[in-house]
Enzyme design. Structure first.
Site, short mmCIF file in Angstrom:
data_model
loop_
_atom_site.label_atom_id
_atom_site.label_comp_id
_atom_site.label_asym_id
_atom_site.label_seq_id
_atom_site.Cartn_x
_atom_site.Cartn_y
_atom_site.Cartn_z
N SER A 12 -3.25 0.88 -3.23
CA SER A 12 -4.77 -0.01 -3.92
C SER A 12 -4.11 -1.23 -5.05
O SER A 12 -3.50 -0.39 -5.51
CB SER A 12 -5.72 0.71 -3.99
OG SER A 12 -7.00 0.07 -4.17
N ASP A 13 -4.69 -2.11 -4.90
CA ASP A 13 -4.72 -3.33 -5.78
C ASP A 13 -5.99 -3.98 -6.18
O ASP A 13 -6.81 -4.00 -5.14
CB ASP A 13 -3.92 -4.62 -5.15
CG ASP A 13 -3.47 -4.87 -6.41
OD1 ASP A 13 -2.61 -4.30 -7.15
OD2 ASP A 13 -3.94 -5.71 -6.42
N THR A 14 -6.93 -4.30 -6.72
CA THR A 14 -8.23 -4.99 -7.31
C THR A 14 -7.36 -6.09 -8.21
O THR A 14 -7.28 -6.26 -9.37
CB THR A 14 -8.87 -3.80 -8.24
OG1 THR A 14 -8.65 -3.42 -7.30
CG2 THR A 14 -9.33 -4.31 -8.15
#
Length: 195
Positions: free
Chosen positions: A70-72
């Site tokens: 995941s990456d934000t």
């Protein structure tokens, strides 16, 4: 045969959210280059990073393992806002967000052997007008230092947020609905779905 789930992150917030969904998993952070490529849009950037994190860990394990990456990113007018390195950085970032609307774009990626899938979730966040004093006080809490966009919605900065349109959990770092759907598609069961 039970499928092993690995979260390619050491983020305590992502870990907490995945536990909330009832999954058994282990955390193995992926060490990848997080530089933005010259022609990348913010959506392409988070999608690539989420997938690279998942693939980096999946390469080290067998076919029966599902890896979730995941990456934000916090985005203001197509500009990706990183983690502040100083009070000056924090002031510049939060003054930009003050009284404005910005996007938080989170990508999740699942990888199992050769199979992979990526989902991108975009949430609009409206900030109240912030005074310089409020920003300085907020910096002193220590909260902004390791946060993209210099704030954590689940912490003290929650009071800066007037409104969100989209997924709250995606702003924290892991969109719950989309994560559950993605893992289900990869055959990963949570304690919530097991009879």
């Amino acid at each position: 045969m039970s499928i092993t789930l690995i979260l390619a992150s050491q983020s305590p917030r992502r870990k907490e959210l995945l536990q909330q969904l009832g999954y058994d998993f282990i955390c193995l952070p992926a060490d990848i280059d997080e530089s933005v490529l010259p022609t990348e849009t913010p959506e392409q950037y988070v999608a690539r990073l989420a997938l690279e994190k998942a693939r980096a860990i999946a390469k080290q394990h067998g076919e029966d393992v599902v890896v979730l990456g995941s990456d934000t990113s916090v985005v203001f007018g197509q500009h990706i806002l990183g983690k502040p390195e100083s009070l000056t950085d924090c002031l510049a970032t939060l003054k930009m967000l003050s009284g404005n609307s910005h996007q938080v774009i989170t990508a999740i990626a699942a990888v199992k052997g050769e199979r992979s899938s990526v989902v991108v979730v975009r949430t609009e966040v409206d900030f109240k007008v912030l005074t310089e004093q409020e920003i300085k006080h907020y910096w002193q809490t220590g909260e902004p230092q390791d946060k993209a966009g210099a704030y954590g919605i689940q912490g003290v900065a929650g009071q800066f947020v007037k409104q969100i349109r989209g997924s709250y959990s995606a702003v924290v770092g892991l969109p719950l609905y989309e994560t559950a759907e993605l893992l289900s598609a990869f055959g990963v069961k949570s304690s919530m779905t097991q009879a």
